[in-house]
Design a protein around this motif. Structure first.
Motif, PDB file in Angstrom:
ATOM      1  N   GLY A 168      31.313 -23.496 -12.865  1.00 33.69           N
ATOM      2  CA  GLY A 168      31.152 -22.778 -11.613  1.00 33.69           C
ATOM      3  C   GLY A 168      29.724 -22.890 -11.105  1.00 33.69           C
ATOM      4  O   GLY A 168      28.825 -23.408 -11.792  1.00 33.69           O
ATOM      5  N   THR A 169      29.493 -22.366  -9.911  1.00 33.20           N
ATOM      6  CA  THR A 169      28.180 -22.494  -9.284  1.00 33.20           C
ATOM      7  C   THR A 169      27.096 -21.819 -10.094  1.00 33.20           C
ATOM      8  O   THR A 169      25.987 -22.362 -10.240  1.00 33.20           O
ATOM      9  N   ARG A 170      27.358 -20.629 -10.633  1.00 40.55           N
ATOM     10  CA  ARG A 170      26.335 -19.927 -11.415  1.00 40.55           C
ATOM     11  C   ARG A 170      25.898 -20.758 -12.626  1.00 40.55           C
ATOM     12  O   ARG A 170      24.707 -20.878 -12.914  1.00 40.55           O
ATOM     13  N   HIS A 171      26.870 -21.307 -13.325  1.00 39.05           N
ATOM     14  CA  HIS A 171      26.535 -22.076 -14.520  1.00 39.05           C
ATOM     15  C   HIS A 171      25.814 -23.378 -14.160  1.00 39.05           C
ATOM     16  O   HIS A 171      24.875 -23.792 -14.853  1.00 39.05           O
ATOM     17  N   ARG A 172      26.228 -24.010 -13.085  1.00 42.92           N
ATOM     18  CA  ARG A 172      25.537 -25.235 -12.651  1.00 42.92           C
ATOM     19  C   ARG A 172      24.115 -24.929 -12.212  1.00 42.92           C
ATOM     20  O   ARG A 172      23.192 -25.718 -12.439  1.00 42.92           O
ATOM     21  N   ALA A 173      23.914 -23.765 -11.586  1.00 43.29           N
ATOM     22  CA  ALA A 173      22.567 -23.361 -11.178  1.00 43.29           C
ATOM     23  C   ALA A 173      21.698 -23.052 -12.398  1.00 43.29           C
ATOM     24  O   ALA A 173      20.520 -23.414 -12.446  1.00 43.29           O
ATOM     25  N   ALA A 174      22.292 -22.387 -13.383  1.00 38.73           N
ATOM     26  CA  ALA A 174      21.546 -22.068 -14.602  1.00 38.73           C
ATOM     27  C   ALA A 174      21.082 -23.337 -15.302  1.00 38.73           C
ATOM     28  O   ALA A 174      19.909 -23.481 -15.681  1.00 38.73           O
ATOM     29  N   ILE A 175      21.996 -24.287 -15.458  1.00 39.63           N
ATOM     30  CA  ILE A 175      21.647 -25.549 -16.101  1.00 39.63           C
ATOM     31  C   ILE A 175      20.658 -26.334 -15.242  1.00 39.63           C
ATOM     32  O   ILE A 175      19.698 -26.923 -15.753  1.00 39.63           O
ATOM     33  N   GLY A 176      20.884 -26.319 -13.925  1.00 42.13           N
ATOM     34  CA  GLY A 176      20.025 -27.083 -13.022  1.00 42.13           C
ATOM     35  C   GLY A 176      18.565 -26.696 -13.124  1.00 42.13           C
ATOM     36  O   GLY A 176      17.681 -27.565 -13.186  1.00 42.13           O
ATOM     37  N   LEU A 177      18.281 -25.388 -13.135  1.00 46.66           N
ATOM     38  CA  LEU A 177      16.891 -24.955 -13.241  1.00 46.66           C
ATOM     39  C   LEU A 177      16.325 -25.274 -14.622  1.00 46.66           C
ATOM     40  O   LEU A 177      15.167 -25.676 -14.741  1.00 46.66           O
ATOM     41  N   SER A 178      17.152 -25.127 -15.653  1.00 49.15           N
ATOM     42  CA  SER A 178      16.661 -25.382 -17.012  1.00 49.15           C
ATOM     43  C   SER A 178      16.430 -26.870 -17.265  1.00 49.15           C
ATOM     44  O   SER A 178      15.683 -27.235 -18.180  1.00 49.15           O
ATOM     45  N   GLU A 179      17.080 -27.728 -16.488  1.00 50.69           N
ATOM     46  CA  GLU A 179      16.836 -29.164 -16.611  1.00 50.69           C
ATOM     47  C   GLU A 179      15.448 -29.547 -16.109  1.00 50.69           C
ATOM     48  O   GLU A 179      14.865 -30.528 -16.577  1.00 50.69           O
ATOM     49  N   ARG A 180      14.926 -28.771 -15.168  1.00 49.56           N
ATOM     50  CA  ARG A 180      13.679 -29.124 -14.501  1.00 49.56           C
ATOM     51  C   ARG A 180      12.473 -28.332 -14.994  1.00 49.56           C
ATOM     52  O   ARG A 180      11.335 -28.677 -14.690  1.00 49.56           O
ATOM     53  N   THR A 181      12.717 -27.234 -15.715  1.00 46.79           N
ATOM     54  CA  THR A 181      11.630 -26.360 -16.162  1.00 46.79           C
ATOM     55  C   THR A 181      11.913 -25.861 -17.575  1.00 46.79           C
ATOM     56  O   THR A 181      12.973 -26.138 -18.142  1.00 46.79           O
ATOM     57  N   ASP A 182      10.979 -25.082 -18.115  1.00 42.33           N
ATOM     58  CA  ASP A 182      11.194 -24.481 -19.436  1.00 42.33           C
ATOM     59  C   ASP A 182      11.784 -23.075 -19.332  1.00 42.33           C
ATOM     60  O   ASP A 182      11.800 -22.327 -20.306  1.00 42.33           O
ATOM     61  N   ALA A 183      12.286 -22.720 -18.154  1.00 39.70           N
ATOM     62  CA  ALA A 183      12.857 -21.386 -17.944  1.00 39.70           C
ATOM     63  C   ALA A 183      14.077 -21.145 -18.832  1.00 39.70           C
ATOM     64  O   ALA A 183      14.794 -22.075 -19.212  1.00 39.70           O
ATOM     65  N   ILE A 184      14.299 -19.870 -19.141  1.00 41.61           N
ATOM     66  CA  ILE A 184      15.553 -19.424 -19.752  1.00 41.61           C
ATOM     67  C   ILE A 184      16.377 -18.793 -18.638  1.00 41.61           C
ATOM     68  O   ILE A 184      15.886 -17.913 -17.924  1.00 41.61           O
ATOM     69  N   VAL A 185      17.607 -19.249 -18.470  1.00 43.31           N
ATOM     70  CA  VAL A 185      18.443 -18.729 -17.390  1.00 43.31           C
ATOM     71  C   VAL A 185      19.699 -18.100 -17.994  1.00 43.31           C
ATOM     72  O   VAL A 185      20.510 -18.778 -18.629  1.00 43.31           O
ATOM     73  N   LEU A 186      19.815 -16.792 -17.801  1.00 44.04           N
ATOM     74  CA  LEU A 186      20.958 -16.037 -18.318  1.00 44.04           C
ATOM     75  C   LEU A 186      22.072 -16.028 -17.279  1.00 44.04           C
ATOM     76  O   LEU A 186      21.810 -15.898 -16.077  1.00 44.04           O
ATOM     77  N   VAL A 187      23.292 -16.158 -17.736  1.00 50.23           N
ATOM     78  CA  VAL A 187      24.412 -16.192 -16.802  1.00 50.23           C
ATOM     79  C   VAL A 187      25.607 -15.448 -17.388  1.00 50.23           C
ATOM     80  O   VAL A 187      25.881 -15.530 -18.581  1.00 50.23           O
ATOM     81  N   VAL A 188      26.273 -14.670 -16.527  1.00 51.44           N
ATOM     82  CA  VAL A 188      27.506 -13.979 -16.902  1.00 51.44           C
ATOM     83  C   VAL A 188      28.612 -14.454 -15.977  1.00 51.44           C
ATOM     84  O   VAL A 188      28.442 -14.464 -14.742  1.00 51.44           O
ATOM     85  N   SER A 189      29.732 -14.847 -16.555  1.00 53.60           N
ATOM     86  CA  SER A 189      30.872 -15.302 -15.760  1.00 53.60           C
ATOM     87  C   SER A 189      31.685 -14.111 -15.280  1.00 53.60           C
ATOM     88  O   SER A 189      32.077 -13.255 -16.085  1.00 53.60           O
ATOM     89  N   GLU A 190      31.951 -14.056 -13.985  1.00 60.10           N
ATOM     90  CA  GLU A 190      32.780 -12.956 -13.485  1.00 60.10           C
ATOM     91  C   GLU A 190      34.256 -13.209 -13.771  1.00 60.10           C
ATOM     92  O   GLU A 190      35.074 -12.283 -13.739  1.00 60.10           O
ATOM     93  N   GLU A 191      34.637 -14.457 -14.060  1.00 59.37           N
ATOM     94  CA  GLU A 191      36.026 -14.767 -14.376  1.00 59.37           C
ATOM     95  C   GLU A 191      36.388 -14.339 -15.801  1.00 59.37           C
ATOM     96  O   GLU A 191      37.459 -13.779 -16.039  1.00 59.37           O
ATOM     97  N   THR A 192      35.491 -14.613 -16.749  1.00 58.81           N
ATOM     98  CA  THR A 192      35.805 -14.347 -18.152  1.00 58.81           C
ATOM     99  C   THR A 192      34.968 -13.233 -18.764  1.00 58.81           C
ATOM    100  O   THR A 192      35.325 -12.688 -19.810  1.00 58.81           O
TER     101      THR A 192
END
Length: 209
Positions: A168-192
């Motif tokens: 989903g978009t949230r997970h792709r955004a989380a991975i996208g930022l972490s691919e470019r930086t050393d950030a930690i990106v937390l994500v919660v799925s509203e589906e599961t």
């Protein structure tokens, strides 16, 4: 970095979780060795044992991810306990969330800015931001040290495919930022309701923070 934040070189010491990981790994070794013995017995089938090992490995992965997540966050914010509580509550309620925690590398250049917040991190405030229907809940929160810098930010999306899942978009955004930086990106799925974190382009499930 605000006063009181531990240096990135600070020792990672979450002893109870670390000790539990050691115990679980030892048990897993025992399970695998037991499976090897069963394999040599033609009257027994190893398939059931393998299925059990797979399930325990999944849980072990989550525990290990939780341990390392704490290690990754602790040097950069004193409020990782609030982040933990927030993610747990959001996961229980299946409220989708996306939280980018800045570490050494500045994130401003890669984020389309949203709404400035400028408030100290508390889990009730974070939960209110991601409450369904809140105008700010669809974007990402930016965390810097002990401050909620802004909300409703837009993160760069990844084109990566994780396994066979369509992300989903949230997970792709989380991975996208972490691919470019050393950030930690937390994500919660509203589906599961499942929670995870992205680090260096990889997504890891967590059981708690």
């Amino acid at each position: 970095m605000t006063t009181g934040i531990r240096s990135p070189q600070a020792d990672c010491d979450f002893s109870p979780l670390k000790e539990q990981l050691k115990i679980d790994l030892q048990k897993m070794i025992g399970e695998i060795e037991g499976s090897l013995e069963v394999l040599h017995n033609e009257d027994q089938c190893v398939l059931g044992r393998i299925e059990t090992i797979k399930e325990r490995l999944t849980l072990l992965e989550s525990k290990a991810a939780t341990f390392y997540l704490n290690c990754y966050l602790a040097p950069f914010t004193d409020k990782y306990a609030d982040l933990s509580i927030c993610i747990r509550h959001l996961s229980e309620r299946r409220h989708g969330a996306l939280i980018a925690v800045e570490r050494r590398e500045a994130l401003d250049a890669l984020i389309q800015p949203g709404t400035p917040i400028g408030a100290s991190i508390t889990y009730p405030l974070l939960e209110s931001i991601f409450y369904p229907g809140n105008p700010l809940h669809d974007g990402a929160v930016l965390i810097r040290a002990n401050e909620i810098v802004s909300a409703a930010n837009v993160l760069p999306l990844s084109k990566a495919i994780i396994g066979e899942r369509k992300l989903g978009t949230r997970h792709r955004a989380a991975i996208g930022l972490s691919e470019r930086t050393d950030a930690i990106v937390l994500v919660v799925s509203e589906e599961t309701g499942r929670s995870s974190f992205a680090y260096k382009g990889q997504l890891y499930p967590v059981i708690s923070l």
